[in-house]
Design a protein around this motif. Structure first.
Motif, PDB file in Angstrom:
ATOM      1  N   ALA A 105       0.841  -1.206   0.000  1.00  0.00           N
ATOM      2  CA  ALA A 105       0.000   0.000   0.000  1.00  0.00           C
ATOM      3  C   ALA A 105       0.871   1.249   0.000  1.00  0.00           C
ATOM      4  N   ALA A 106       1.962   1.219   0.782  1.00  0.00           N
ATOM      5  CA  ALA A 106       2.881   2.360   0.812  1.00  0.00           C
ATOM      6  C   ALA A 106       3.580   2.521  -0.524  1.00  0.00           C
ATOM      7  N   GLN A 107       3.946   1.400  -1.174  1.00  0.00           N
ATOM      8  CA  GLN A 107       4.588   1.472  -2.482  1.00  0.00           C
ATOM      9  C   GLN A 107       3.652   2.070  -3.517  1.00  0.00           C
ATOM     10  N   ALA A 108       2.361   1.662  -3.458  1.00  0.00           N
ATOM     11  CA  ALA A 108       1.382   2.218  -4.395  1.00  0.00           C
ATOM     12  C   ALA A 108       1.201   3.718  -4.145  1.00  0.00           C
ATOM     13  N   LYS A 109       1.178   4.099  -2.868  1.00  0.00           N
ATOM     14  CA  LYS A 109       1.043   5.520  -2.530  1.00  0.00           C
ATOM     15  C   LYS A 109       2.263   6.299  -3.006  1.00  0.00           C
ATOM     16  N   PHE A 110       3.457   5.706  -2.852  1.00  0.00           N
ATOM     17  CA  PHE A 110       4.693   6.358  -3.295  1.00  0.00           C
ATOM     18  C   PHE A 110       4.672   6.578  -4.803  1.00  0.00           C
ATOM     19  N   SER A 111       4.194   5.571  -5.547  1.00  0.00           N
ATOM     20  CA  SER A 111       4.105   5.694  -6.997  1.00  0.00           C
ATOM     21  C   SER A 111       3.109   6.789  -7.381  1.00  0.00           C
ATOM     22  N   GLU A 112       1.974   6.852  -6.652  1.00  0.00           N
ATOM     23  CA  GLU A 112       0.967   7.879  -6.933  1.00  0.00           C
ATOM     24  C   GLU A 112       1.519   9.284  -6.656  1.00  0.00           C
ATOM     25  N   ILE A 113       2.283   9.413  -5.575  1.00  0.00           N
ATOM     26  CA  ILE A 113       2.887  10.699  -5.221  1.00  0.00           C
ATOM     27  C   ILE A 113       3.858  11.143  -6.311  1.00  0.00           C
ATOM     28  N   ASN A 114       4.679  10.205  -6.796  1.00  0.00           N
ATOM     29  CA  ASN A 114       5.636  10.519  -7.854  1.00  0.00           C
ATOM     30  C   ASN A 114       4.936  10.995  -9.116  1.00  0.00           C
ATOM     31  N   THR A 115       3.872  10.270  -9.505  1.00  0.00           N
ATOM     32  CA  THR A 115       3.138  10.635 -10.720  1.00  0.00           C
ATOM     33  C   THR A 115       2.503  12.013 -10.569  1.00  0.00           C
ATOM     34  N   ALA A 116       1.960  12.295  -9.391  1.00  0.00           N
ATOM     35  CA  ALA A 116       1.349  13.606  -9.153  1.00  0.00           C
ATOM     36  C   ALA A 116       2.381  14.717  -9.227  1.00  0.00           C
ATOM     37  N   TYR A 117       3.577  14.456  -8.663  1.00  0.00           N
ATOM     38  CA  TYR A 117       4.612  15.496  -8.674  1.00  0.00           C
ATOM     39  C   TYR A 117       5.147  15.740 -10.081  1.00  0.00           C
ATOM     40  N   GLU A 118       5.155  14.707 -10.915  1.00  0.00           N
ATOM     41  CA  GLU A 118       5.611  14.888 -12.286  1.00  0.00           C
ATOM     42  C   GLU A 118       4.684  15.821 -13.057  1.00  0.00           C
ATOM     43  N   ILE A 119       3.434  15.919 -12.633  1.00  0.00           N
ATOM     44  CA  ILE A 119       2.506  16.876 -13.266  1.00  0.00           C
ATOM     45  C   ILE A 119       2.629  18.246 -12.610  1.00  0.00           C
ATOM     46  N   VAL A 120       2.400  18.320 -11.305  1.00  0.00           N
ATOM     47  CA  VAL A 120       2.349  19.608 -10.609  1.00  0.00           C
ATOM     48  C   VAL A 120       3.748  20.199 -10.406  1.00  0.00           C
ATOM     49  N   GLY A 121       4.779  19.340 -10.324  1.00  0.00           N
ATOM     50  CA  GLY A 121       6.135  19.838 -10.112  1.00  0.00           C
ATOM     51  C   GLY A 121       6.827  20.290 -11.377  1.00  0.00           C
ATOM     52  N   ASP A 122       6.195  20.065 -12.532  1.00  0.00           N
ATOM     53  CA  ASP A 122       6.753  20.503 -13.813  1.00  0.00           C
ATOM     54  C   ASP A 122       5.932  21.686 -14.309  1.00  0.00           C
ATOM     55  N   LYS A 123       6.576  22.838 -14.490  1.00  0.00           N
ATOM     56  CA  LYS A 123       5.864  24.072 -14.818  1.00  0.00           C
ATOM     57  C   LYS A 123       5.018  23.926 -16.075  1.00  0.00           C
ATOM     58  N   GLU A 124       5.582  23.311 -17.118  1.00  0.00           N
ATOM     59  CA  GLU A 124       4.869  23.180 -18.382  1.00  0.00           C
ATOM     60  C   GLU A 124       3.702  22.211 -18.266  1.00  0.00           C
ATOM     61  N   LYS A 125       3.954  21.041 -17.636  1.00  0.00           N
ATOM     62  CA  LYS A 125       2.874  20.062 -17.487  1.00  0.00           C
ATOM     63  C   LYS A 125       1.773  20.583 -16.572  1.00  0.00           C
ATOM     64  N   ARG A 126       2.167  21.329 -15.535  1.00  0.00           N
ATOM     65  CA  ARG A 126       1.159  21.883 -14.617  1.00  0.00           C
ATOM     66  C   ARG A 126       0.233  22.832 -15.360  1.00  0.00           C
ATOM     67  N   ALA A 127       0.814  23.665 -16.231  1.00  0.00           N
ATOM     68  CA  ALA A 127       0.000  24.607 -16.994  1.00  0.00           C
ATOM     69  C   ALA A 127      -0.947  23.866 -17.935  1.00  0.00           C
ATOM     70  N   LYS A 128      -0.447  22.785 -18.572  1.00  0.00           N
ATOM     71  CA  LYS A 128      -1.299  22.012 -19.469  1.00  0.00           C
ATOM     72  C   LYS A 128      -2.433  21.336 -18.707  1.00  0.00           C
ATOM     73  N   PHE A 129      -2.125  20.819 -17.510  1.00  0.00           N
ATOM     74  CA  PHE A 129      -3.156  20.167 -16.705  1.00  0.00           C
ATOM     75  C   PHE A 129      -4.218  21.181 -16.276  1.00  0.00           C
ATOM     76  N   ASP A 130      -3.766  22.361 -15.841  1.00  0.00           N
ATOM     77  CA  ASP A 130      -4.709  23.388 -15.401  1.00  0.00           C
ATOM     78  C   ASP A 130      -5.616  23.840 -16.548  1.00  0.00           C
ATOM     79  N   ARG A 131      -5.080  23.788 -17.784  1.00  0.00           N
ATOM     80  CA  ARG A 131      -5.899  24.166 -18.952  1.00  0.00           C
ATOM     81  C   ARG A 131      -6.733  23.003 -19.476  1.00  0.00           C
TER      82      ARG A 131
END
Length: 323
Positions: free
Chosen positions: A40-66
């Motif tokens: 469960a912790a490994q799955a949560k860790f993977s989910e956290i990483n995937t989320a950060y790859e969107i929100v932690g990347d300026k370009e991807k974050r802007a695309k997601f927000d749009r």
């Protein structure tokens, strides 16, 4: 996947620094090394990483927000104008715009059906054959390369100095031990060939992009390949000088504090910082912080009163308005 902002526990207007801080806190909590055998912790860790790859990347974050990409970083499809959610003939709306042509109820009558199908199939590698021989009559399926996947590896400063590998769990579910390059930087990206999503119709697999993030340390601050440390010392050590033990990433070492050292003075331990790409190590900068006894000391206070009356001096220059 859930909304990446919700996964990281930040608001949509959170600053880059707040997003990074939230990620590091969660990554440290759910890292596989801290939760061995906990799927469960490994799955949560993977989910956290995937989320950060969107929100932690300026370009991807802007695309997601749009609304241009979803929570997994994949493009969203909106279909043809006037036909929400559906493409033409089972294809997404973006196919109709892949070659600069936009289909709508106003211009559908201006082009022939063969032209429309040709442009749609042109994005799939079959446009010429479809136009020449009818819809898909002799269109050949094309091999498609798999998508790249992204993940963030949280590593300790001790692991960086020791040259240990970083364990990461990819969005594909695969767990890898990744070798860190000599002189790796905070935020550096490592490409792992063929470790991404599998290809289709015999196409090659995509790559895995691993972003290195240095985990916060309780003692040291990172400045490039230099480490910084605040070192508390006693008043007697500052006045008389002393040999004191100083922590490093590889264990404590002994250092001489010169007599008459002021608070804020910086001393240097060469080669005790982080590894350099060209070989060797950066330095450890130690800033002295004079610390008085907790709760005060009556003997020290009495001594200071006598010393002040007999040999008072101005610690501040004229620029501070000293008399």
């Amino acid at each position: 996947m859930r909304d990446p902002y919700t996964v990281l526990g930040v608001s949509r207007d959170a600053s880059e620094a707040d997003v990074k801080k939230a990620f590091r806190k969660l990554a440290k909590k759910f890292h596989p090394d801290s939760n061995p055998g906990d799927k469960a912790a490994q799955a949560k860790f993977s989910e956290i990483n995937t989320a950060y790859e969107i929100v932690g990347d300026k370009e991807k974050r802007a695309k997601f927000d749009r609304g241009e990409i979803d929570a997994d970083g994949k493009p969203t499809f909106h279909g043809f104008e006037g036909h929400p959610g559906g493409g033409f003939g089972g294809f997404g709306g973006d196919r109709g715009q892949a070659h600069g042509f936009r289909y709508s109820s106003e211009n559908m009558s201006d082009v022939g059906m063969d032209d429309i199908l040709s442009q749609i199939l042109g994005g799939m590698g079959g446009g010429r054959r479809a136009k020449a021989g009818g819809f898909g009559a002799r269109a050949q399926p094309q091999a498609v390369r798999g998508e790249d996947v992204t993940v963030t590896a949280s590593v300790s400063l001790e692991d960086v100095v020791a040259g240990r590998k970083a364990r990461v769990t990819l969005p594909t579910g695969k767990t890898l031990d990744v070798a860190l390059p000599q002189g790796v930087d905070d935020g550096q990206q490592i490409r792992l060939k063929g470790q991404g999503q599998p290809g289709q119709l015999g196409g090659p697999a995509g790559d895995a992009l691993v972003k290195v993030a240095f985990a916060p340390h309780k003692l040291f601050k990172v400045d490039g390949h230099t480490l910084k440390l605040d070192l508390p010392i006693g008043l007697d050590e500052a006045v008389l000088g002393a040999k004191v033990r100083v922590p490093t990433l590889e264990g404590a070492v002994e250092m001489t504090v010169p007599a008459g050292s002021n608070g804020g003075r910086t001393l240097r331990l060469r080669g005790k910082g982080l590894p350099l790409a060209k070989g060797g190590r950066g330095d450890l900068l130690i800033q002295l912080r004079i610390t008085l006894p907790e709760g005060g000391d009556s003997d020290l206070e009495e001594l200071m009163k006598k010393w002040r009356d007999a040999r008072r001096y101005s610690a501040r220059g004229e620029e501070f308005g000293a008399a």
